[in-house]
Write an enzyme that holds these catalytic residues in place. Sequence first.
Site, mmCIF file in Angstrom:
data_model
loop_
_atom_site.group_PDB
_atom_site.id
_atom_site.type_symbol
_atom_site.label_atom_id
_atom_site.label_comp_id
_atom_site.label_asym_id
_atom_site.label_seq_id
_atom_site.Cartn_x
_atom_site.Cartn_y
_atom_site.Cartn_z
ATOM 1 N N ASP A 11 -5.454 -60.179 -6.840
ATOM 2 C CA ASP A 11 -6.072 -59.176 -5.971
ATOM 3 C C ASP A 11 -5.132 -57.991 -5.740
ATOM 4 O O ASP A 11 -3.950 -58.043 -6.054
ATOM 5 C CB ASP A 11 -6.433 -59.826 -4.638
ATOM 6 C CG ASP A 11 -7.488 -59.045 -3.865
ATOM 7 O OD1 ASP A 11 -8.083 -58.102 -4.430
ATOM 8 O OD2 ASP A 11 -7.725 -59.382 -2.693
ATOM 9 N N ASP A 38 -15.048 -56.028 -1.396
ATOM 10 C CA ASP A 38 -15.753 -57.135 -0.749
ATOM 11 C C ASP A 38 -17.133 -56.692 -0.273
ATOM 12 O O ASP A 38 -17.281 -55.626 0.333
ATOM 13 C CB ASP A 38 -14.969 -57.643 0.462
ATOM 14 C CG ASP A 38 -13.649 -58.278 0.083
ATOM 15 O OD1 ASP A 38 -13.443 -58.541 -1.114
ATOM 16 O OD2 ASP A 38 -12.824 -58.509 0.987
#
Length: 499
Positions: free
Chosen positions: A238, A303
């Site tokens: 990430d 997200d």
Amino acid sequence: MELEKFKPWRDSHSEHIPVPLTSRQNIIIILLILFSHYHHWYWRCRRPTDRWSLLAVCHKHHQRAPNSLPTSKSLHSFLHSARGWNSWGIQATPNTIPSYPKEELGRVLNQKFIISQCTMLTDPATQDAGYDLCSLDGGWYSSITDKFGCITYNASLFDISALSRYLHGKGLRMGLYSQPGTPCKARHGTNVTVGSAFIDHVDKNNNCYFDYENPNTQLYRELITLWVSWGVDMIKLDYVTPGSTFQDTCMPGNLNASAIAYHCAIEKSGRKFQLDVSSDVCRSQPYWGTWNSNADSIRVDTDINPYDSDDFFFFYMQHCTVEDYRQFVNLQVVDAQNDKPVTLRGNLDNLFVGNPAKVKGVTDKQRNTLMRIWIGASSNLFLGSDMRILDDLGRWLITSPSSIAAADFCAMYPMQPRNPGTGSNQAVQLQACITGPSEHGEAYVLLTNLGPNLGDGGYVTVGGGEQKMSVTLADMGPSRSSANRLDLSPRPIHVLILL
């Protein structure tokens, strides 16, 4: 469930059928069947009921149609994207889980909670459907590295080796979350000082970053060697830049070489890993080439879940994700046209379809729609749901044979947009997508009314409520003349109930 009867309709110029689609801030997908009869193509469609809607598989003879987008094995030799469960949806929205120890853990999970969720993947139907990966997101690791400067687990919350043995004993795999940075305390680890491979940059979390052009950086592959000893099967890398939301963390603006370093370490480990690079990473060159050469999948957007909400998900949040997937797959179409193998999968983020509306924040229709989009995009199918309270619809969406057949097919032929009336791939509210055709002539077609653009859809709103659209065989890829050159001998119509 039977098809409604429609009189076959066509004229001498085109093959259209107007299709009314309803918005109501969700995508309504209808059944579209292409079928052959005496060397002609017809369209037949069925409007959805309140609860269910369908997709069709289209059949022709054994000849690939033009403009198909077949994929190859991913870089690390996987046939399809990962399927399983990921913890971040619950970590971001702990209010959705009454039993979640929020006061004790905040956004960090412990091993007991992970086991309680991932054990649900051992249900025979779920496991047979390929959902075998238990993915731990952020918070499993310690702020203290080992003596070699490697990131290790927080021993007060986890015993990762024991967790791995438990999961593998159940026939499951294990995934771990990682970031390019490492605690600056690792600076003095190993006989080749870890700090000698750092760049002069510290973020607000007191993480340091490697110079991935420094040969000593690859000595840090000991991290992967350590994780191999734990039995790790997948890594979510990430905060890779350019891309990601990094401004508030003071991270370096270009960490694309971290994907290269992880890939090289994985190759040298001898273990089969899936590497997912996240999130919303830059898709321009040279970075597009970097992801294709080093990752199995990339997150196309950030997200989609809210934070500290009482609901897992709000439907409008997928608008930007759908648009970013459109841009992603259009790049793959260009690569395919230039005879480059398509190995990279687009990851749309966690899939919030397992729980009822009172938990998820989305209606049953919207859950149906989300499942279609994620399947069609050949996305990772990481459930973000509370696995302990799956309802009947959630189980069916996840495990029905038709869902899995569609997912397996779309893994080989990810959907690409074909706009009604033009066949172009621009962002529009009323959108058609096709997956395939395969070399056997099979394809799935999705018609979508994305509804009014709420700011991130990339298209001009044509209206709310019910809309009409027309699509043609030519819109979907092959021209009428090329279709007529195929052997279109009559065959049974194989209707697959996708949900």
